[in-house]
Scaffold this active site. Structure first.
Site, PDB file in Angstrom:
ATOM      1  N   HIS A 108      67.678  84.054  18.859  1.00 21.26           N
ATOM      2  CA  HIS A 108      67.709  85.014  17.751  1.00 21.26           C
ATOM      3  C   HIS A 108      67.889  86.449  18.246  1.00 21.26           C
ATOM      4  O   HIS A 108      68.643  87.227  17.638  1.00 21.26           O
ATOM      5  CB  HIS A 108      66.432  84.881  16.913  1.00 21.26           C
ATOM      6  CG  HIS A 108      66.393  83.607  16.130  1.00 21.26           C
ATOM      7  ND1 HIS A 108      65.271  82.815  16.015  1.00 21.26           N
ATOM      8  CD2 HIS A 108      67.365  82.976  15.435  1.00 21.26           C
ATOM      9  CE1 HIS A 108      65.557  81.763  15.273  1.00 21.26           C
ATOM     10  NE2 HIS A 108      66.819  81.835  14.916  1.00 21.26           N
TER      11      HIS A 108
ATOM     12  N   ASP B 295      67.138  79.517   9.046  1.00 21.52           N
ATOM     13  CA  ASP B 295      65.747  79.563   9.509  1.00 21.52           C
ATOM     14  C   ASP B 295      65.183  80.982   9.433  1.00 21.52           C
ATOM     15  O   ASP B 295      63.983  81.180   9.566  1.00 21.52           O
ATOM     16  CB  ASP B 295      65.634  78.996  10.929  1.00 21.52           C
ATOM     17  CG  ASP B 295      66.539  79.736  11.897  1.00 21.52           C
ATOM     18  OD1 ASP B 295      66.260  80.911  12.196  1.00 21.52           O
ATOM     19  OD2 ASP B 295      67.539  79.143  12.358  1.00 21.52           O
TER      20      ASP B 295
ATOM     21  N   ASP C 184      73.414  81.210   3.639  1.00 23.69           N
ATOM     22  CA  ASP C 184      73.328  79.859   4.205  1.00 23.69           C
ATOM     23  C   ASP C 184      73.670  78.865   3.100  1.00 23.69           C
ATOM     24  O   ASP C 184      73.218  79.004   1.962  1.00 23.69           O
ATOM     25  CB  ASP C 184      71.930  79.569   4.765  1.00 23.69           C
ATOM     26  CG  ASP C 184      71.944  78.369   5.699  1.00 23.69           C
ATOM     27  OD1 ASP C 184      71.706  78.553   6.900  1.00 23.69           O
ATOM     28  OD2 ASP C 184      72.224  77.239   5.217  1.00 23.69           O
TER      29      ASP C 184
ATOM     30  N   GLY D  14      79.391  79.819   3.272  1.00 18.36           N
ATOM     31  CA  GLY D  14      79.712  81.093   3.915  1.00 18.36           C
ATOM     32  C   GLY D  14      81.160  81.500   3.765  1.00 18.36           C
ATOM     33  O   GLY D  14      81.466  82.688   3.619  1.00 18.36           O
TER      34      GLY D  14
ATOM     35  N   ASP E 158      75.712  82.566  12.528  1.00 16.76           N
ATOM     36  CA  ASP E 158      74.612  81.786  13.120  1.00 16.76           C
ATOM     37  C   ASP E 158      74.676  80.403  12.490  1.00 16.76           C
ATOM     38  O   ASP E 158      73.892  80.058  11.611  1.00 16.76           O
ATOM     39  CB  ASP E 158      73.289  82.506  12.791  1.00 16.76           C
ATOM     40  CG  ASP E 158      72.080  81.779  13.349  1.00 16.76           C
ATOM     41  OD1 ASP E 158      72.239  80.732  13.983  1.00 16.76           O
ATOM     42  OD2 ASP E 158      70.962  82.280  13.118  1.00 16.76           O
ATOM     43  N   SER E 159      75.654  79.632  12.937  1.00 15.39           N
ATOM     44  CA  SER E 159      75.955  78.373  12.243  1.00 15.39           C
ATOM     45  C   SER E 159      75.522  77.172  13.051  1.00 15.39           C
ATOM     46  O   SER E 159      75.176  77.283  14.222  1.00 15.39           O
ATOM     47  CB  SER E 159      77.468  78.279  12.015  1.00 15.39           C
ATOM     48  OG  SER E 159      78.102  78.041  13.247  1.00 15.39           O
ATOM     49  N   THR E 160      75.576  76.023  12.405  1.00 14.46           N
ATOM     50  CA  THR E 160      75.431  74.756  13.112  1.00 14.46           C
ATOM     51  C   THR E 160      76.704  74.516  13.926  1.00 14.46           C
ATOM     52  O   THR E 160      77.648  75.309  13.897  1.00 14.46           O
ATOM     53  CB  THR E 160      75.231  73.624  12.091  1.00 14.46           C
ATOM     54  OG1 THR E 160      76.131  73.840  11.003  1.00 14.46           O
ATOM     55  CG2 THR E 160      73.830  73.603  11.540  1.00 14.46           C
ATOM     56  N   ASP E 161      76.751  73.390  14.634  1.00 15.85           N
ATOM     57  CA  ASP E 161      77.924  73.030  15.443  1.00 15.85           C
ATOM     58  C   ASP E 161      79.149  72.855  14.529  1.00 15.85           C
ATOM     59  O   ASP E 161      78.997  72.661  13.325  1.00 15.85           O
ATOM     60  CB  ASP E 161      77.665  71.704  16.173  1.00 15.85           C
ATOM     61  CG  ASP E 161      76.486  71.814  17.136  1.00 15.85           C
ATOM     62  OD1 ASP E 161      76.145  72.940  17.511  1.00 15.85           O
ATOM     63  OD2 ASP E 161      75.914  70.757  17.484  1.00 15.85           O
TER      64      ASP E 161
ATOM     65  N   PRO F 113      79.166  70.746   7.485  1.00 18.76           N
ATOM     66  CA  PRO F 113      79.427  71.979   6.741  1.00 18.76           C
ATOM     67  C   PRO F 113      79.744  73.174   7.640  1.00 18.76           C
ATOM     68  O   PRO F 113      80.348  74.153   7.210  1.00 18.76           O
ATOM     69  CB  PRO F 113      78.131  72.214   5.953  1.00 18.76           C
ATOM     70  CG  PRO F 113      77.087  71.373   6.594  1.00 18.76           C
ATOM     71  CD  PRO F 113      77.799  70.224   7.252  1.00 18.76           C
TER      72      PRO F 113
HETATM   73  N1  SAM Z   1      70.649  78.115  16.162  1.00 19.97           N
HETATM   74  C1  SAM Z   1      71.361  77.047  15.602  1.00 19.97           C
HETATM   75  C2  SAM Z   1      72.420  76.441  16.450  1.00 19.97           C
HETATM   76  O1  SAM Z   1      73.108  77.114  17.239  1.00 19.97           O
HETATM   77  O2  SAM Z   1      72.582  75.224  16.366  1.00 19.97           O
HETATM   78  C3  SAM Z   1      71.819  77.391  14.252  1.00 19.97           C
HETATM   79  C4  SAM Z   1      70.644  77.500  13.348  1.00 19.97           C
HETATM   80  S1  SAM Z   1      70.902  77.824  11.687  1.00 19.97           S
HETATM   81  C5  SAM Z   1      69.597  76.809  11.095  1.00 19.97           C
HETATM   82  C6  SAM Z   1      72.411  77.030  11.224  1.00 19.97           C
HETATM   83  C7  SAM Z   1      72.636  77.080   9.731  1.00 19.97           C
HETATM   84  O3  SAM Z   1      74.035  77.058   9.436  1.00 19.97           O
HETATM   85  C8  SAM Z   1      72.023  75.920   8.946  1.00 19.97           C
HETATM   86  O4  SAM Z   1      70.930  76.373   8.226  1.00 19.97           O
HETATM   87  C9  SAM Z   1      73.163  75.440   8.044  1.00 19.97           C
HETATM   88  O5  SAM Z   1      72.740  75.137   6.730  1.00 19.97           O
HETATM   89  C10 SAM Z   1      74.108  76.634   8.076  1.00 19.97           C
HETATM   90  N2  SAM Z   1      75.486  76.325   7.710  1.00 19.97           N
HETATM   91  C11 SAM Z   1      76.257  75.296   8.116  1.00 19.97           C
HETATM   92  N3  SAM Z   1      77.457  75.355   7.515  1.00 19.97           N
HETATM   93  C12 SAM Z   1      77.460  76.452   6.703  1.00 19.97           C
HETATM   94  C13 SAM Z   1      78.413  77.048   5.829  1.00 19.97           C
HETATM   95  N4  SAM Z   1      79.621  76.516   5.659  1.00 19.97           N
HETATM   96  N5  SAM Z   1      78.060  78.182   5.178  1.00 19.97           N
HETATM   97  C14 SAM Z   1      76.832  78.735   5.351  1.00 19.97           C
HETATM   98  N6  SAM Z   1      75.890  78.205   6.157  1.00 19.97           N
HETATM   99  C15 SAM Z   1      76.201  77.081   6.833  1.00 19.97           C
END
Ligand code: SAM
Length: 284
Positions: free
Chosen positions: A66, A90, A110, A142, A160-163, A167
Site C-alpha cells: 500500500h 481493501d 472498486d 473501473g 490497485d487491481s487483481t491479476d 474482472p
Molecule cells: N493488492 C492486490 C493484488 O495485487 O493482488 C490487489 C488488492 S485489491 C483488493 C484488488 C481489487 O481490484 C479487488 O477488490 C477487485 O474487486 C478489484 N477489481 C477487479 N477488477 C476490477 C474492475 N474491473 N474495476 C474495479 N475494480 C476491480
C-alpha cells in the site's frame, strides 16, 4: 512434508510454486456476482484476504504494497490534489493517499463492494480513512467510470487491481489506459500494480507497449518485496501523460508530515533502480 488441513495454500501454476500459511480458522467466506472472497485468521500473518483463491492482503505485510502504490507516485507529481484509485477495495491504498494533506479528493472505484465490507470487518485499520470527507467510495467497473470521467480532471490514477484474469483483466487493456490518459491533466501520472518481475516479465513488457499505444510518455517500474504474492517480489509501473517521472519531490518526501513503515526518500530512489535483466528486457 505434506501440508495438513490447517494450511492455506495458493498454487502459482505458471512458475510451478506455492505460498502457504498455517491457519487458525476461516473467518469470512462469501461470493459476490464477481468474486469469491475469503478471510483466514493465520498463525503468523494475522488476517489474510483471498479473492478467487489468490492472496490479496495480510495484516503483517500489507504496508509494503500500500505504501509503494501510493507514495512514490504522489511524491513524483508536482501537486497531486485529485486522485482516483481503481480497484483497491481493501481501502489500504486510500488510507495512504489521504495521509497527504494536499490531496483534496480521492475516489476509490472498486467493482466489488463485498471486498470493502470484508475489509471493514477484518482489516479495520485499513479502512480508517473511509470516513474522511475527502474520500469517495464507488462500487462500479473501473473502466466504465474512467471512460465517463471528465477529460483532464485527475492528477494521479492508482490502479490497485487483481491479476489480469476475471474482472481485473480489462484494467490491463489499451482501451482502459487510453481512458486514463484522457482523464488525466497534462502533468498527470498513473501507477499500476504490474505483478512479479520474475514470473510475469512478459506481462510487464506488454504493459509498456500498451502504455505507449495509449499515448503515455515516460514509463518506469518500481520494485518492492511482496511476501504473499508469487515469487515474493513485486512491481508497480509508473507512467506520465506528458509529464516526466524525473521530478521527485525529495525534500517533501524527507519531511513528510506522516509516519510510514517502508517508504522513505531512500527507498523511493532504490525502488526505481532497474535490475540488469529487466533493463535488457524492457529497455531504459
Ligand atoms: N493488492 C492486490 C493484488 O495485487 O493482488 C490487489 C488488492 S485489491 C483488493 C484488488 C481489487 O481490484 C479487488 O477488490 C477487485 O474487486 C478489484 N477489481 C477487479 N477488477 C476490477 C474492475 N474491473 N474495476 C474495479 N475494480 C476491480
Amino acid at each position: 512434508m505434506p501440508l495438513d488441513d490447517n494450511w492455506f495454500s495458493e498454487q502459482h501454476a505458471g512458475i510451478g510454486s506455492a505460498w502457504s500459511a498455517r491457519i487458525k480458522k476461516k473467518v469470512f467466506d462469501q461470493r459476490s456476482p464477481y468474486q469469491h472472497v475469503e478471510v483466514y485468521d493465520t498463525e503468523g500473518f494475522g488476517k489474510l484476504m483471498v479473492i478467487d483463491g489468490c492472496t490479496m492482503v495480510s495484516t503483517l505485510e500489507n504496508f509494503l504494497y500500500h505504501e509503494m502504490m501510493a507514495h512514490p507516485v504522489l511524491f513524483t507529481h508536482p501537486d497531486p490534489r485529485r486522485v482516483a484509485i481503481i480497484g483497491g477495495g481493501d481501502c489500504g491504498t486510500l488510507r495512504e493517499v489521504l495521509r497527504h494533506p494536499g490531496v483534496e479528493h480521492c475516489t476509490q472505484i472498486d467493482i466489488d463492494e463485498l471486498v470493502t465490507r470484508a475489509s471493514e470487518l477484518h482489516f479495520p485499520e485499513l479502512c480508517e480513512a473511509n470516513d474522511d470527507p475527502r474520500a469517495e467510495l464507488l462500487f462500479i467497473d473501473g473502466i466504465q467510470w474512467m471512460q465517463q470521467a471528465e477529460a483532464g480532471s485527475l492528477d494521479v490514477i492508482i490502479v490497485d487491481s487483481t491479476d489480469p484474469v476475471g474482472p481485473g483483466e480489462v484494467l490491463f487493456s489499451t482501451e482502459f489506459l487510453t481512458a486514463c490518459q484522457r482523464a488525466l491533466a497534462p502533468d498527470g501520472l498513473i501507477v499500476q500494480q504490474s505483478e512479479s518481475p520474475l514470473a510475469h516479465l512478459d506481462l510487464i513488457q506488454a504493459m509498456y507497449a500498451r502504455f505507449g499505444s495509449a499515448g503515455f510518455g515516460d514509463t518506469r517500474t518500481l520494485f518492492f518485496p511482496q511476501p504473499i504474492y508469487p515469487t515474493g517480489w513485486w512491481s508497480a509501473t509508473l507512467a506520465g501523460r506528458h509529464g516526466s517521472l524525473q521530478h521527485f519531490r525529495e525534500a517533501d518526501a524527507r519531511s513528510k508530515p506522516f509516519e510510514t513503515r517502508y517508504y522513505n526518500a531512500d527507498i523511493h530512489h532504490a525502488a526505481l533502480v532497474q535490475p540488469e535483466f529487466f533493463r535488457k528486457a524492457i529497455g531504459g
